[in-house]
Design a protein around this motif. Structure first.
Motif, PDB file in Angstrom:
ATOM      1  N   GLY A   1       0.809  -1.289  -0.073  1.00  0.00           N
ATOM      2  CA  GLY A   1      -0.079   0.062   0.022  1.00  0.00           C
ATOM      3  C   GLY A   1       0.723   1.184  -0.092  1.00  0.00           C
ATOM      4  O   GLY A   1       0.398   2.262   0.233  1.00  0.00           O
ATOM      5  N   SER A   2       2.052   1.220  -0.444  1.00  0.00           N
ATOM      6  CA  SER A   2       2.965   2.512  -0.408  1.00  0.00           C
ATOM      7  C   SER A   2       2.402   3.587  -1.360  1.00  0.00           C
ATOM      8  O   SER A   2       2.623   4.780  -0.948  1.00  0.00           O
ATOM      9  CB  SER A   2       4.459   1.874  -1.095  1.00  0.00           C
ATOM     10  OG  SER A   2       4.310   1.589  -2.495  1.00  0.00           O
ATOM     11  N   PHE A   3       1.631   3.167  -2.278  1.00  0.00           N
ATOM     12  CA  PHE A   3       1.125   4.547  -3.074  1.00  0.00           C
ATOM     13  C   PHE A   3       0.011   5.009  -2.302  1.00  0.00           C
ATOM     14  O   PHE A   3      -0.403   6.247  -2.623  1.00  0.00           O
ATOM     15  CB  PHE A   3       0.129   3.815  -4.358  1.00  0.00           C
ATOM     16  CG  PHE A   3      -0.904   2.948  -4.160  1.00  0.00           C
ATOM     17  CD1 PHE A   3      -2.184   3.628  -4.009  1.00  0.00           C
ATOM     18  CD2 PHE A   3      -0.765   1.663  -3.873  1.00  0.00           C
ATOM     19  CE1 PHE A   3      -3.514   2.742  -3.876  1.00  0.00           C
ATOM     20  CE2 PHE A   3      -2.018   0.903  -3.525  1.00  0.00           C
ATOM     21  CZ  PHE A   3      -3.014   1.181  -3.482  1.00  0.00           C
ATOM     22  N   MET A   4      -0.416   4.624  -0.783  1.00  0.00           N
ATOM     23  CA  MET A   4      -1.381   5.355  -0.336  1.00  0.00           C
ATOM     24  C   MET A   4      -0.396   5.949   1.040  1.00  0.00           C
ATOM     25  O   MET A   4      -1.078   6.823   1.836  1.00  0.00           O
ATOM     26  CB  MET A   4      -2.211   4.347   0.508  1.00  0.00           C
ATOM     27  CG  MET A   4      -3.246   3.870  -0.508  1.00  0.00           C
ATOM     28  SD  MET A   4      -4.426   2.879   0.226  1.00  0.00           S
ATOM     29  CE  MET A   4      -3.762   1.351   0.592  1.00  0.00           C
ATOM     30  N   TYR A   5       0.760   6.110   0.953  1.00  0.00           N
ATOM     31  CA  TYR A   5       1.567   6.732   2.065  1.00  0.00           C
ATOM     32  C   TYR A   5       1.369   8.131   2.070  1.00  0.00           C
ATOM     33  O   TYR A   5       1.800   8.875   3.097  1.00  0.00           O
ATOM     34  CB  TYR A   5       3.064   6.386   1.896  1.00  0.00           C
ATOM     35  CG  TYR A   5       3.368   4.862   2.380  1.00  0.00           C
ATOM     36  CD1 TYR A   5       2.534   4.050   2.909  1.00  0.00           C
ATOM     37  CD2 TYR A   5       4.702   4.314   2.098  1.00  0.00           C
ATOM     38  CE1 TYR A   5       2.938   2.689   3.105  1.00  0.00           C
ATOM     39  CE2 TYR A   5       4.901   2.953   2.423  1.00  0.00           C
ATOM     40  CZ  TYR A   5       4.007   2.339   3.012  1.00  0.00           C
ATOM     41  OH  TYR A   5       4.422   0.914   3.092  1.00  0.00           O
ATOM     42  N   ASP A   6       0.888   8.722   0.928  1.00  0.00           N
ATOM     43  CA  ASP A   6       0.872  10.169   0.966  1.00  0.00           C
ATOM     44  C   ASP A   6      -0.646  10.531   1.323  1.00  0.00           C
ATOM     45  O   ASP A   6      -0.832  11.938   1.317  1.00  0.00           O
ATOM     46  CB  ASP A   6       0.784  10.562  -0.620  1.00  0.00           C
ATOM     47  CG  ASP A   6      -0.291  10.080  -1.520  1.00  0.00           C
ATOM     48  OD1 ASP A   6      -1.052   9.186  -1.229  1.00  0.00           O
ATOM     49  OD2 ASP A   6      -0.120  10.546  -2.755  1.00  0.00           O
ATOM     50  N   PHE A   7      -1.556   9.877   1.699  1.00  0.00           N
ATOM     51  CA  PHE A   7      -2.648  10.197   2.226  1.00  0.00           C
ATOM     52  C   PHE A   7      -2.626  11.217   3.508  1.00  0.00           C
ATOM     53  O   PHE A   7      -2.021  10.909   4.484  1.00  0.00           O
ATOM     54  CB  PHE A   7      -3.423   9.195   2.683  1.00  0.00           C
ATOM     55  CG  PHE A   7      -4.122   8.234   1.563  1.00  0.00           C
ATOM     56  CD1 PHE A   7      -3.834   8.351   0.406  1.00  0.00           C
ATOM     57  CD2 PHE A   7      -5.077   7.283   2.070  1.00  0.00           C
ATOM     58  CE1 PHE A   7      -4.265   7.526  -0.610  1.00  0.00           C
ATOM     59  CE2 PHE A   7      -5.854   6.665   0.909  1.00  0.00           C
ATOM     60  CZ  PHE A   7      -5.338   6.582  -0.336  1.00  0.00           C
ATOM     61  N   SER A   8      -3.389  12.386   3.295  1.00  0.00           N
ATOM     62  CA  SER A   8      -3.267  13.324   4.187  1.00  0.00           C
ATOM     63  C   SER A   8      -4.690  14.020   4.718  1.00  0.00           C
ATOM     64  O   SER A   8      -5.696  13.248   4.147  1.00  0.00           O
ATOM     65  CB  SER A   8      -2.457  14.599   3.595  1.00  0.00           C
ATOM     66  OG  SER A   8      -3.018  15.110   2.550  1.00  0.00           O
ATOM     67  N   ASP A   9      -4.719  14.843   5.431  1.00  0.00           N
ATOM     68  CA  ASP A   9      -5.822  15.230   6.338  1.00  0.00           C
ATOM     69  C   ASP A   9      -6.453  16.567   6.029  1.00  0.00           C
ATOM     70  O   ASP A   9      -5.501  17.726   6.210  1.00  0.00           O
ATOM     71  CB  ASP A   9      -5.910  14.857   7.703  1.00  0.00           C
ATOM     72  CG  ASP A   9      -5.474  13.718   7.857  1.00  0.00           C
ATOM     73  OD1 ASP A   9      -5.739  12.613   7.168  1.00  0.00           O
ATOM     74  OD2 ASP A   9      -4.980  13.237   9.062  1.00  0.00           O
ATOM     75  N   GLY A  10      -7.466  16.781   5.541  1.00  0.00           N
ATOM     76  CA  GLY A  10      -8.102  18.331   5.440  1.00  0.00           C
ATOM     77  C   GLY A  10      -9.412  18.527   4.962  1.00  0.00           C
ATOM     78  O   GLY A  10      -9.983  17.368   4.786  1.00  0.00           O
ATOM     79  N   SER A  11      -9.889  19.547   4.280  1.00  0.00           N
ATOM     80  CA  SER A  11     -11.166  19.542   3.744  1.00  0.00           C
ATOM     81  C   SER A  11     -11.098  20.718   2.647  1.00  0.00           C
ATOM     82  O   SER A  11     -10.296  21.649   2.853  1.00  0.00           O
ATOM     83  CB  SER A  11     -12.360  19.704   4.785  1.00  0.00           C
ATOM     84  OG  SER A  11     -12.122  21.321   5.468  1.00  0.00           O
ATOM     85  N   GLY A  12     -12.263  20.868   1.993  1.00  0.00           N
ATOM     86  CA  GLY A  12     -12.546  21.607   0.961  1.00  0.00           C
ATOM     87  C   GLY A  12     -14.052  21.989   0.903  1.00  0.00           C
ATOM     88  O   GLY A  12     -14.806  21.028   1.214  1.00  0.00           O
ATOM     89  N   ALA A  13     -14.343  23.123   0.637  1.00  0.00           N
ATOM     90  CA  ALA A  13     -15.944  23.491   0.535  1.00  0.00           C
ATOM     91  C   ALA A  13     -15.951  24.391  -0.822  1.00  0.00           C
ATOM     92  O   ALA A  13     -15.103  25.149  -1.007  1.00  0.00           O
ATOM     93  CB  ALA A  13     -16.457  24.411   1.484  1.00  0.00           C
ATOM     94  N   VAL A  14     -17.044  23.994  -1.778  1.00  0.00           N
ATOM     95  CA  VAL A  14     -17.403  24.680  -2.879  1.00  0.00           C
ATOM     96  C   VAL A  14     -18.731  25.042  -2.725  1.00  0.00           C
ATOM     97  O   VAL A  14     -19.761  24.131  -2.587  1.00  0.00           O
ATOM     98  CB  VAL A  14     -17.084  23.658  -3.925  1.00  0.00           C
ATOM     99  CG1 VAL A  14     -17.062  24.075  -5.328  1.00  0.00           C
ATOM    100  CG2 VAL A  14     -15.577  22.967  -3.965  1.00  0.00           C
TER     101      VAL A  14
END
Length: 329
Positions: A154-167
């Protein structure tokens, strides 16, 4: 046909970050490989706020308690992570309650990291066919917490980060006109990435886990290497042509975070100068928020001018590739 606009948008990224060094220590991958190959200098990781809290952080940047836009809201859509505050739970009604909105249809859609663009296209269609209302799309993720850093598959998921967006989208003139979108799903990849926890057909309860797992690793990687470049080019081209333009007319590509080499490869394959995109090395992959982070960074760097053509691009496990073309007003 009625024009539809992104009236406002905002992003929120956790102030707490996980650095390339920390990821290296967690995974055993050399720090220079994390930085250069995986393309992660640092990524936001949220330890305290829930997914609904993260959602509100970006929503409150564009609609406050006294904002007239609240009275115009007919739809509130959560298009972010399935890893939510509660299990078997819908986030959008909670957001409506927090905003004090009682007469909007509030619902979640599940399309993983391309969900933001699917929602954008859905709400554009609704506004085009109805009158005098706005739609709010929330995209939030805390999926850094369900990555198994000890699992190299699952190394391609090591970049998963946290946050949000609103549109906030509307028929009232805004920052960007929404043009056309294109999507493509290859369901043969549907069972590659998932969390075993809660699966109704998993009989052995001892293997239940909320951590993401990867199946069919060898077959998936071999097939995906060819499919993902081809399908990205297809949806980007289709959305652009449907909008009345050619690839050469794209002034900025708001592309999701991928390996550094693939970001370069897609730009070169499209024939778009690499200066017309920003690589998200300090944000990691914030699910469907990525294209909007890229768009915000382009604004902050004064890369965009009225009349510029922008293509928002993402892809979600399942596997669906998507692109939405917008025009800077």
């Amino acid at each position: 046909m009625k024009k539809v606009y992104i009236k406002k948008f905002a992003i929120y990224a956790s102030e707490n970050v996980m650095t390339a060094k920390s990821i290296s220590e967690e995974t055993g991958i050399p720090e220079d490989v994390v930085r250069e190959k995986l393309g992660i200098v640092s990524k936001p990781v949220e330890e305290k706020l829930s997914l609904s809290d993260l959602s509100m952080k970006s929503i409150e940047k564009i609609v406050g308690p006294a904002d007239s836009s609240l009275k115009r809201l007919k739809y509130i859509v959560s298009a972010g992570s399935d890893f939510k505050d509660k299990y078997v739970w819908t986030l959008a009604p909670s957001l409506a309650s927090k905003l004090g909105v009682k007469e909007a249809l509030s619902f979640d859609i599940s399309s993983q990291c391309v969900g933001s663009l699917v929602a954008l296209d859905m709400m554009k269609s609704r506004i085009s066919s109805e009158s005098n209302f706005d739609a709010l799309i929330s995209i939030a993720t805390k999926q850094s917490h369900i990555v198994n850093y000890k699992d190299r598959t699952g190394s391609f998921m090591y970049d998963f980060s946290d946050g949000s967006g609103a549109v906030l989208i509307s028929e009232e003139k805004g920052e960007y006109e929404i043009l056309q979108s294109a999507f493509l799903t290859d369901g043969s990849f549907s069972d590659v990435v998932y969390a075993p926890f809660g699966g109704s057909f998993i009989l052995d309860k001892d293997i239940w886990s909320y951590k993401l797992t990867v199946s069919e690793e060898k077959a998936w990687k071999e097939r995906m290497a060819d499919a993902t470049l081809r399908n990205f080019i297809r949806v980007i081209t289709e959305a652009t042509v449907k909008s009345g333009y050619d690839i050469k007319d794209i002034d900025y590509l708001a592309f999701l975070h991928t390996k550094r080499s693939f970001h370069r490869e897609i730009m070169d394959a499209l024939g778009i100068d690499r200066s017309k995109s920003i690589y998200l090395e300090d944000y990691g992959h914030m699910q469907g928020v990525d294209p909007f982070i890229s768009l915000k960074l382009a604004e902050e760097k004064n890369l965009l001018r009225p009349g510029n053509l922008i293509c928002l691009v993402s892809a979600g496990t399942g596997w669906t590739w998507g692109a939405t073309v917008i025009l800077k007003v």
